[in-house]
Design an enzyme around this catalytic site. Sequence first.
Site, PDB file in Angstrom:
ATOM      1  N   LYS A  86      -2.043   1.352   0.872  1.00 60.43           N
ATOM      2  CA  LYS A  86      -1.194   2.349   0.671  1.00 60.43           C
ATOM      3  C   LYS A  86      -1.581   3.110  -0.632  1.00 60.43           C
ATOM      4  O   LYS A  86      -1.658   2.170  -1.644  1.00 60.43           O
ATOM      5  CB  LYS A  86       0.037   2.010   0.700  1.00 60.43           C
ATOM      6  CG  LYS A  86       0.790   1.594   1.836  1.00 60.43           C
ATOM      7  CD  LYS A  86       0.819   2.308   3.062  1.00 60.43           C
ATOM      8  CE  LYS A  86       1.531   1.856   4.223  1.00 60.43           C
ATOM      9  NZ  LYS A  86       1.788   2.952   5.083  1.00 60.43           N
ATOM     10  N   LYS A  93       2.698   6.192  17.170  1.00 61.20           N
ATOM     11  CA  LYS A  93       3.548   5.024  16.924  1.00 61.20           C
ATOM     12  C   LYS A  93       4.590   5.269  17.803  1.00 61.20           C
ATOM     13  O   LYS A  93       5.006   6.532  18.098  1.00 61.20           O
ATOM     14  CB  LYS A  93       4.086   5.312  15.481  1.00 61.20           C
ATOM     15  CG  LYS A  93       2.911   4.682  14.242  1.00 61.20           C
ATOM     16  CD  LYS A  93       3.581   5.050  12.906  1.00 61.20           C
ATOM     17  CE  LYS A  93       2.843   4.568  11.778  1.00 61.20           C
ATOM     18  NZ  LYS A  93       3.405   4.826  10.501  1.00 61.20           N
TER      19      LYS A  93
END
Length: 327
Positions: free
Chosen positions: A150, A246
């Site tokens: 991230k 997703k």
Amino acid sequence: MALEVSIAVERWPIAGTFTISRGSKTEAAVVVCTLADGTFTGRGECVPYARYGESLESVCAEIEALRSALVNGATRDDLPALIGAGAARNAVDCALWDIEAKRSGKSVVELAGLSPLRDLTTAVTVSFGDVETMAASLRSFAGRPLIKVKVGGENNAERIAAIAAAAPSSRIILDANEGWTEANIIENMLAAAKAGVVLIEQPLPAGKDAKLAEIPHPVPICADESAHGTDDLPSLIGRYDSINIKLDKTGGLTEALRMQQRARALGFGVMVGCMVGTSLAMAPAMLVAQDADFVDLDGPLILKQDREPGLVFNGSQVSPPSRDLWG
């Protein structure tokens, strides 16, 4: 046979803190939809995401609004006309797949017409933090084949170089979570290319990503927040090289499988990702991930404890779900 519908909120503590460019969390708050007919039970798990205007309360209310339709026999094919894509539809769609499989005596894999599932290599995730902390986390994962990191904010060139040095033998995905800007994206992409990064996920905010069609892609770019369902795909051509599927975005396994087929037909690479949830949320995604270029289903590894039974992880290898878990 009429269904009983149950809706439950569960909270699963995270091991430490999970941080992305837009904030931190210390628990995974999930909603589980359970469908029961007196003989068989099906379950589906979703993770409400505030980025998309979802909350635990709103998702539970959306599922509750479907109660009458489900009791009266609504099927997976009926759901798109009854509820929009998102976390609530995901939980219901996956619960319907699960109970359908149990009623039929077949697995969801068989019902979907797929080949038997195989073990997959998943990315492991390093959350956002200061450069020294992130580098230390990378070193702890340095033997893993695929690491998702991230990033976001400022000083990304320095951060990217430190990341690459900390895990030189691993393939690295950078996930900016919309945290880069038009002013720094070229510098960041060049730093990523120099570091050997294999994929950059959602560098610019959704809806403000037109610049991606105007600049070179020395590292392939993957759409996440910009890619929700099949209908989004044509608008992403020229801006993105891959898409992240997703189930909490697509509204379940049914649409995710459809989206994957369409993405391949349009020439996109495919990543299958997840929110931070338990193995019950990951299990349906394992079906889509069988034909993915990148798999990111490490949500249970971020938790202090997963549900039992859960998916079996051996390092970065994750095995298909047992029928006791789902499907």
